[in-house]
Write a protein that holds these residues in place. Structure first.
Motif, PDB file in Angstrom:
ATOM      1  N   VAL A 130      36.989  33.427  39.963  1.00 30.71           N
ATOM      2  CA  VAL A 130      38.289  34.061  39.779  1.00 30.71           C
ATOM      3  C   VAL A 130      38.165  35.285  38.872  1.00 30.71           C
ATOM      4  CG1 VAL A 130      40.637  33.777  38.888  1.00 30.71           C
ATOM      5  CG2 VAL A 130      39.565  31.921  40.174  1.00 30.71           C
ATOM      6  N   LEU A 131      37.365  35.174  37.827  1.00 34.25           N
ATOM      7  CA  LEU A 131      37.182  36.309  36.926  1.00 34.25           C
ATOM      8  C   LEU A 131      36.551  37.495  37.658  1.00 34.25           C
ATOM      9  CD1 LEU A 131      35.941  34.530  33.670  1.00 34.25           C
ATOM     10  CD2 LEU A 131      38.237  35.357  34.182  1.00 34.25           C
ATOM     11  N   ALA A 132      35.602  37.222  38.549  1.00 35.29           N
ATOM     12  CA  ALA A 132      34.978  38.295  39.322  1.00 35.29           C
ATOM     13  C   ALA A 132      35.995  38.943  40.257  1.00 35.29           C
ATOM     14  CB  ALA A 132      33.793  37.749  40.117  1.00 35.29           C
ATOM     15  N   TYR A 133      36.822  38.114  40.875  1.00 35.36           N
ATOM     16  CA  TYR A 133      37.887  38.650  41.741  1.00 35.36           C
ATOM     17  C   TYR A 133      38.859  39.486  40.924  1.00 35.36           C
ATOM     18  CZ  TYR A 133      42.016  38.685  44.769  1.00 35.36           C
ATOM     19  OH  TYR A 133      43.094  39.079  45.523  1.00 35.36           O
ATOM     20  N   ALA A 134      39.200  39.006  39.740  1.00 37.91           N
ATOM     21  CA  ALA A 134      40.159  39.703  38.886  1.00 37.91           C
ATOM     22  C   ALA A 134      39.674  41.092  38.499  1.00 37.91           C
ATOM     23  CB  ALA A 134      40.442  38.868  37.641  1.00 37.91           C
TER      24      ALA A 134
ATOM     25  N   SER B  57      41.721  44.411  39.394  1.00 35.35           N
ATOM     26  CA  SER B  57      42.122  45.396  38.380  1.00 35.35           C
ATOM     27  C   SER B  57      41.905  46.812  38.871  1.00 35.35           C
ATOM     28  CB  SER B  57      41.344  45.161  37.082  1.00 35.35           C
ATOM     29  OG  SER B  57      41.629  43.886  36.542  1.00 35.35           O
ATOM     30  N   GLU B  58      40.809  47.042  39.578  1.00 32.61           N
ATOM     31  CA  GLU B  58      40.548  48.373  40.138  1.00 32.61           C
ATOM     32  C   GLU B  58      41.620  48.747  41.166  1.00 32.61           C
ATOM     33  OE1 GLU B  58      36.514  49.418  41.316  1.00 32.61           O
ATOM     34  OE2 GLU B  58      35.817  47.540  40.430  1.00 32.61           O
ATOM     35  N   LEU B  59      41.945  47.781  42.025  1.00 31.15           N
ATOM     36  CA  LEU B  59      42.970  48.039  43.045  1.00 31.15           C
ATOM     37  C   LEU B  59      44.324  48.286  42.397  1.00 31.15           C
ATOM     38  CD1 LEU B  59      43.815  48.085  46.058  1.00 31.15           C
ATOM     39  CD2 LEU B  59      44.236  45.604  45.850  1.00 31.15           C
ATOM     40  N   ALA B  60      44.665  47.483  41.402  1.00 32.01           N
ATOM     41  CA  ALA B  60      45.958  47.628  40.733  1.00 32.01           C
ATOM     42  C   ALA B  60      46.055  48.958  40.003  1.00 32.01           C
ATOM     43  CB  ALA B  60      46.174  46.472  39.761  1.00 32.01           C
ATOM     44  N   LYS B  61      44.960  49.415  39.413  1.00 35.82           N
ATOM     45  CA  LYS B  61      44.970  50.718  38.744  1.00 35.82           C
ATOM     46  C   LYS B  61      45.215  51.829  39.758  1.00 35.82           C
ATOM     47  CE  LYS B  61      42.451  53.922  35.777  1.00 35.82           C
ATOM     48  NZ  LYS B  61      42.858  55.079  36.602  1.00 35.82           N
ATOM     49  N   TRP B  62      44.572  51.724  40.916  1.00 35.10           N
ATOM     50  CA  TRP B  62      44.810  52.730  41.957  1.00 35.10           C
ATOM     51  C   TRP B  62      46.277  52.732  42.372  1.00 35.10           C
ATOM     52  CZ3 TRP B  62      46.677  52.061  46.922  1.00 35.10           C
ATOM     53  CH2 TRP B  62      46.714  53.227  47.706  1.00 35.10           C
ATOM     54  N   MET B  63      46.844  51.542  42.572  1.00 37.33           N
ATOM     55  CA  MET B  63      48.258  51.464  42.929  1.00 37.33           C
ATOM     56  C   MET B  63      49.135  52.096  41.852  1.00 37.33           C
ATOM     57  SD  MET B  63      48.903  47.708  44.603  1.00 37.33           S
ATOM     58  CE  MET B  63      48.109  47.183  46.132  1.00 37.33           C
TER      59      MET B  63
ATOM     60  N   TRP C 260      43.385  32.083  34.656  1.00 38.13           N
ATOM     61  CA  TRP C 260      42.093  32.757  34.851  1.00 38.13           C
ATOM     62  C   TRP C 260      42.282  34.155  35.421  1.00 38.13           C
ATOM     63  CZ3 TRP C 260      39.646  28.021  37.810  1.00 38.13           C
ATOM     64  CH2 TRP C 260      39.414  26.982  36.903  1.00 38.13           C
ATOM     65  N   LEU C 261      43.197  34.294  36.386  1.00 33.79           N
ATOM     66  CA  LEU C 261      43.431  35.607  36.989  1.00 33.79           C
ATOM     67  C   LEU C 261      43.961  36.593  35.952  1.00 33.79           C
ATOM     68  CD1 LEU C 261      43.376  37.040  39.843  1.00 33.79           C
ATOM     69  CD2 LEU C 261      45.851  36.686  39.840  1.00 33.79           C
ATOM     70  N   MET C 262      44.888  36.153  35.142  1.00 31.35           N
ATOM     71  CA  MET C 262      45.445  37.023  34.114  1.00 31.35           C
ATOM     72  C   MET C 262      44.413  37.331  33.029  1.00 31.35           C
ATOM     73  SD  MET C 262      48.653  37.888  34.869  1.00 31.35           S
ATOM     74  CE  MET C 262      47.899  38.226  36.463  1.00 31.35           C
ATOM     75  N   GLU C 263      43.634  36.328  32.634  1.00 27.80           N
ATOM     76  CA  GLU C 263      42.605  36.531  31.607  1.00 27.80           C
ATOM     77  C   GLU C 263      41.543  37.530  32.061  1.00 27.80           C
ATOM     78  OE1 GLU C 263      41.019  32.660  30.959  1.00 27.80           O
ATOM     79  OE2 GLU C 263      42.820  31.896  29.957  1.00 27.80           O
ATOM     80  N   GLY C 264      41.204  37.491  33.350  1.00 21.34           N
ATOM     81  CA  GLY C 264      40.108  38.312  33.846  1.00 21.34           C
ATOM     82  C   GLY C 264      40.507  39.702  34.292  1.00 21.34           C
ATOM     83  N   SER C 265      41.795  39.984  34.308  1.00 20.02           N
ATOM     84  CA  SER C 265      42.271  41.268  34.818  1.00 20.02           C
ATOM     85  C   SER C 265      42.856  42.112  33.700  1.00 20.02           C
ATOM     86  CB  SER C 265      43.323  41.043  35.914  1.00 20.02           C
ATOM     87  OG  SER C 265      44.413  40.295  35.430  1.00 20.02           O
ATOM     88  N   THR C 266      42.974  43.389  33.968  1.00 21.26           N
ATOM     89  CA  THR C 266      43.600  44.300  33.018  1.00 21.26           C
ATOM     90  C   THR C 266      45.121  44.212  33.157  1.00 21.26           C
ATOM     91  OG1 THR C 266      43.708  46.169  34.556  1.00 21.26           O
ATOM     92  CG2 THR C 266      41.651  45.872  33.302  1.00 21.26           C
ATOM     93  N   ASP C 267      45.815  44.885  32.261  1.00 22.37           N
ATOM     94  CA  ASP C 267      47.276  44.875  32.296  1.00 22.37           C
ATOM     95  C   ASP C 267      47.845  45.578  33.527  1.00 22.37           C
ATOM     96  OD1 ASP C 267      47.279  43.458  29.981  1.00 22.37           O
ATOM     97  OD2 ASP C 267      48.032  45.063  28.694  1.00 22.37           O
ATOM     98  N   ALA C 268      46.991  46.289  34.266  1.00 25.07           N
ATOM     99  CA  ALA C 268      47.467  46.895  35.517  1.00 25.07           C
ATOM    100  C   ALA C 268      47.858  45.820  36.525  1.00 25.07           C
ATOM    101  CB  ALA C 268      46.395  47.805  36.110  1.00 25.07           C
TER     102      ALA C 268
END
Length: 299
Positions: free
Chosen positions: A129-133, A137-143, A168-176
Motif C-alpha cells: 500500500v505504501l508503494a502504491y501511495a 501522490s505523483e498522480l494527485a500532484k499532477w491533478m 496506510w494509504l494516508m500515511e504513505g501519500s503526500t497531502d496532495a
C-alpha cells in the motif's frame, strides 16, 4: 464556513446494476434531487460525456457538478499512463468547477462482480500500500497542478476497504492525496467511523453520508455474498435510516471547519426504497444534524 448538500444519482440510475433501476431516468434523478433541495449532483455514466453537453444538462436542472467517480488503474499502469487515462475527465471537471474528482483503484476490485464474495476482495500488505501511495501522490500532484483536487474513495471490494488500508494509504501519500470520507463504506469494512475521521480530518476533501443496515451487512459477511448482492439486499441506505450517528459526524465537521460538500450516496433497490422518498428523508436528516452542529448550509 458552510457546507453544500449534494447527491449521487445512483438511487435512480445504478451504473453497476442498470436493470435494478430500469424504470427510472437520469432526468428524473436530477429533477427530483433539485426539488428536494440538493444543490449538487455527482456525475453518472448516463449523463452526457462531452463537457459542453454535460454543462447544458446540469444547467437545465439548475444543479452543480459536485464531484464524480473516476475508475483508477494505477496498480497496473505507470503514472504517465494513468495521467493519459484520466486527463479528459480531469479537464472536464476543471471546466465545470467540480470541487474534486473521486478517485478509486478499480484494477483488482471485486465490487462489480456479482459472483464474487466481497470477503474475497484483494488485500495488499502495508508495504504494498505504501508503494502504491507513492505513485498515487505523483498522480494527485499532477491533478492538483491542473486545478483539480483528488479525493480518494476507500470502497468495499477494493484493496482499500478497511481502517488499516485507509491509514496506510494516508500515511504513505503526500497531502496532495486527499480523502473522500465515506461513512457507510468505512463501517461496512469494519472501520471505526469517528476514529478514522478524527485521525484524518486534515486530509478530508469530500464527504459521503451513507448509512448501513448492520443486519444485512452481517448476513453478507456470514454467507459470502457479493458487494452487488449487498446492494440489492439493502446493506446501504440514506443517513438517518441505519445505524450511523451522523450527529457525531456533523459535530466533527463543524469542529474541523469543513466547508465542502456533504453528498448522499445510497444505492438501494428502488422497489423497496423509492428514490424520491428516501432521498428526501436523507436530506431532512442532514438538515437536522447540521443545524444542531451549527453548520451553515450554502444554497
Amino acid at each position: 464556513m458552510s457546507v453544500k448538500i449534494g447527491i449521487s444519482p445512483i438511487a435512480w440510475q445504478n451504473d453497476d446494476l442498470p436493470d435494478l433501476t430500469a424504470a427510472y431516468t437520469m432526468e428524473q434523478a436530477l429533477k427530483e434531487s433539485r426539488e428536494i433541495g440538493y444543490t449538487g449532483v455527482e456525475r453518472g455514466q448516463r449523463m452526457p460525456h462531452d463537457t459542453e453537453g454535460l454543462r447544458a444538462y446540469l444547467d437545465k436542472y439548475d444543479i452543480a457538478l459536485c464531484g464524480g467517480w473516476c475508475s483508477g488503474n494505477l496498480l497496473v499502469n505507470d503514472v504517465a499512463q494513468e495521467i493519459e487515462a484520466v486527463r479528459q475527465q480531469v479537464d472536464q471537471f476543471v471546466a465545470l468547477n467540480s470541487p474534486c474528482i473521486v478517485y478509486a483503484e478499480c484494477s483488482t476490485t471485486v465490487q462489480g462482480q456479482i459472483g464474487t464474495p466481497v470477503n474475497n476482495r484483494p488485500k495488499l500488505s502495508r508495504d504494498e500500500v505504501l508503494a502504491y501511495a507513492a505513485k498515487l501522490s505523483e498522480l494527485a500532484k499532477w491533478m492538483a497542478d491542473q486545478g483539480m483536487p483528488m479525493a480518494y474513495h476507500h470502497h468495499m471490494g477494493s484493496f482499500c476497504e478497511d481502517e488499516d488500508d485507509v491509514n496506510w494509504l494516508m500515511e504513505g501519500s503526500t497531502d496532495a492525496v486527499q480523502l473522500c470520507f465515506d461513512t457507510g463504506h468505512l463501517l461496512f469494512g469494519g472501520g471505526d467511523v469517528m476514529r478514522t475521521l478524527d485521525r484524518w480530518s486534515h486530509r478530508v476533501r469530500h464527504v459521503h453520508f451513507k448509512d448501513i443496515r448492520p443486519d444485512v451487512v452481517a448476513d453478507v459477511r456470514a454467507n459470502n455474498r457479493s458487494f452487488l448482492d449487498a446492494v440489492i439486499a439493502g446493506a446501504f441506505t440514506v443517513p438517518g435510516d441505519g445505524c450511523i450517528d451522523f450527529q457525531a459526524v456533523a459535530d466533527k465537521l463543524k469542529a474541523m471547519d469543513y466547508n465542502g460538500w456533504i453528498v448522499v450516496e445510497a444505492e438501494q433497490d428502488p422497489a423497496k426504497a423509492p428514490p424520491y422518498d428516501y432521498s428526501q428523508k436523507g436530506y431532512q436528516h442532514i438538515l437536522q444534524v447540521c443545524a444542531k452542529a451549527g453548520l451553515d448550509i450554502d444554497g
